[in-house]
Enzyme design. Structure first.
Site, mmCIF file in Angstrom:
data_model
loop_
_atom_site.group_PDB
_atom_site.id
_atom_site.type_symbol
_atom_site.label_atom_id
_atom_site.label_comp_id
_atom_site.label_asym_id
_atom_site.label_seq_id
_atom_site.Cartn_x
_atom_site.Cartn_y
_atom_site.Cartn_z
ATOM 1 N N GLU A 148 0.852 -1.202 0.000
ATOM 2 C CA GLU A 148 0.000 0.000 0.000
ATOM 3 C C GLU A 148 0.886 1.250 0.000
ATOM 4 O O GLU A 148 1.396 1.637 1.018
ATOM 5 C CB GLU A 148 -0.916 0.002 1.212
ATOM 6 N N TYR A 215 -12.977 0.828 0.366
ATOM 7 C CA TYR A 215 -13.395 1.326 1.677
ATOM 8 C C TYR A 215 -12.350 2.314 2.175
ATOM 9 O O TYR A 215 -11.349 2.557 1.479
ATOM 10 C CB TYR A 215 -13.630 0.183 2.671
#
Ligand code: NAG
Ligand code: NAG
Length: 390
Positions: A148, A215
């Site tokens: 990430e 999300y």
């Protein structure tokens, strides 16, 4: 003879076809540190229902700068203590169809080490060898990369990470595919992020499973109220906010060339909360003074597990947002947007409409896994499963 042979062939392919169409996955993350939580929040492998999900991801292992696997907590994971690797692998003795995978990375690992390893052919090769060795040793069925994100955050290399990410996936695929191991990755569901981070057609071709994290679009990292995973945009969104929702993220992956059958729509069993600046203004985009108060299990300002919300805050006013198709609750100056059975069923219906491969769930431990709030355990994941197979 001939007729029956043809019939058999047709019948067989029909069976195969229907099997592949109806074989929808539920990919669930097991977050190993939840074993340290208190009271009813305490979670361990023995709380996992091995028939709810099709894939279970152990989260997480880390990486070293050299490209080796870094076991982040030996006590809970490997054979020194709680033996999570072995306990997870053994769940396939109960459900032989279950796939156990190891996930590397996660938010806390940051981007820099991944950027370094992906840039170096020798390190990429070492990592692929390490992963094969790990999967063989622990009898897991696949590997999940949760970097990430390529080209985003401190220490990343916006110019080279996207191409190096593809090279890393190639190296992993070359090592894993001939041995029958699954290769998956968790990827950003944000339109801006994905345009920076991913060469979508190549990433899609190399991965078996693409877990799209649609999300965390809003949260205590912003100074105003917003739902963390709205299904659709709100009429209150401006141009900068209008793509911060599930449908925009999924559609953008498809538009950029991802194979929908490999895509898994990511959902959270948690909520993101705020402390309202003015308790009388609880509207979308109302000003906040920070994250909501932490819960006794998850212990982090701005986050509450579904289990914490249903056990402890069922007296907060429930509001269903018709536009964004998600619920929130308000109690005094506390506001929490989360997922319930209704909002998850709608997300699963959308995934079916788009012919996606299934749903990814973050994570087991914040569902009502003990069945304290209702008549059954895992009301959220159970709703996903029911809606997916119906
Ligand atoms: C997993 O199963 C194997 C084979 O049955 C067994 O030897 C091992 O002790 C099990 N692991 C754990 C942690 O129970
Ligand atoms: C989203 O909307 C809010 C409120 O209208 C605004 O303050 C904020 O700057 C917007 N964010 C972006 C990224 O445009």
């Amino acid at each position: 003879m001939k007729v029956s042979a043809v019939f058999l062939l047709v019948a067989t392919s029909a069976v195969l076809l229907s099997a592949s169409v109806s074989a929808k996955n539920i990919v669930c993350y097991f977050t190993s540190w939840t074993v340290y939580r208190n009271g009813n929040g305490q979670f361990d492998v023995d709380k996992i229902d091995p028939f709810l999900c099709t894939h279970i991801m152990f989260g997480f292992v880390g990486i070293t700068n050299e490209g080796k696997i870094n076991i982040l907590d030996h006590w809970e994971s490997d054979d020194d203590g709680l033996k999570h690797f072995s306990l997870l692998a053994n769940l396939t003795q109960v459900n032989p169809y279950l796939k156990i995978m190891v996930s590397m990375g996660g938010w806390n690992e940051g981007s820099q080490k991944y950027s370094e390893v992906a840039a170096d052919p020798a390190k990429r090769k070492l990592l692929a060898e390490e992963v094969v060795h790990f999967l063989e040793e622990h009898k897991f069925q696949g590997f999940d990369l949760d970097w990430e994100y390529p080209g985003i955050r401190d220490g990343s290399d916006v110019q080279h990470d996207p191409a190096n990410f593809v090279e890393l996936l190639k190296e992993l695929k070359t090592a894993l595919y001939p041995r029958g191991y699954i290769l998956s990755a968790a990827v950003s569901g944000g339109v801006t992020n994905m345009d920076i981070a991913y060469d979508v057609p190549l990433v899609s071709e190399l991965l078996d499973i693409i877990n799209v994290m649609v999300y965390d679009f809003h949260g205590a990292f912003e100074p105003f109220v917003g739902h963390f995973a709205p299904l659709t945009a709100s009429s209150k969104d401006d141009a900068g906010n209008a793509t911060l929702n599930v449908k925009s993220g999924i559609q953008h992956w498809i538009d950029r060339g991802a194979d929908p059958a490999k895509m898994h729509l990511g959902v959270g069993t948690y909520g993101r909360s705020f402390t309202l600046a003015d308790p009388n203004n609880a509207e979308l985009y109302a000003p906040t003074s920070g994250g909501g108060k932490s819960g006794p299990y998850t212990g982090q300002d701005g986050v509450l597990g579904y289990n914490e919300i249903c056990e402890l805050h069922s007296d907060w006013t429930y509001i269903w947002d018709d536009e964004q198709q998600v619920p929130h609750r308000v109690g005094g100056n506390q506001w929490v947007g989360y997922e319930d059975e209704r909002s998850l069923a709608l997300k699963v219906e959308y995934a079916k409409e788009k012919n996606l491969g299934g749903i990814m769930v973050w994570s087991f431990d914040t569902d009502d896994f003990r069945g304290i709030c209702g008549s059954e355990t895992y009301p959220l994941i159970r709703t996903i499963k029911k809606t997916l197979i119906n």
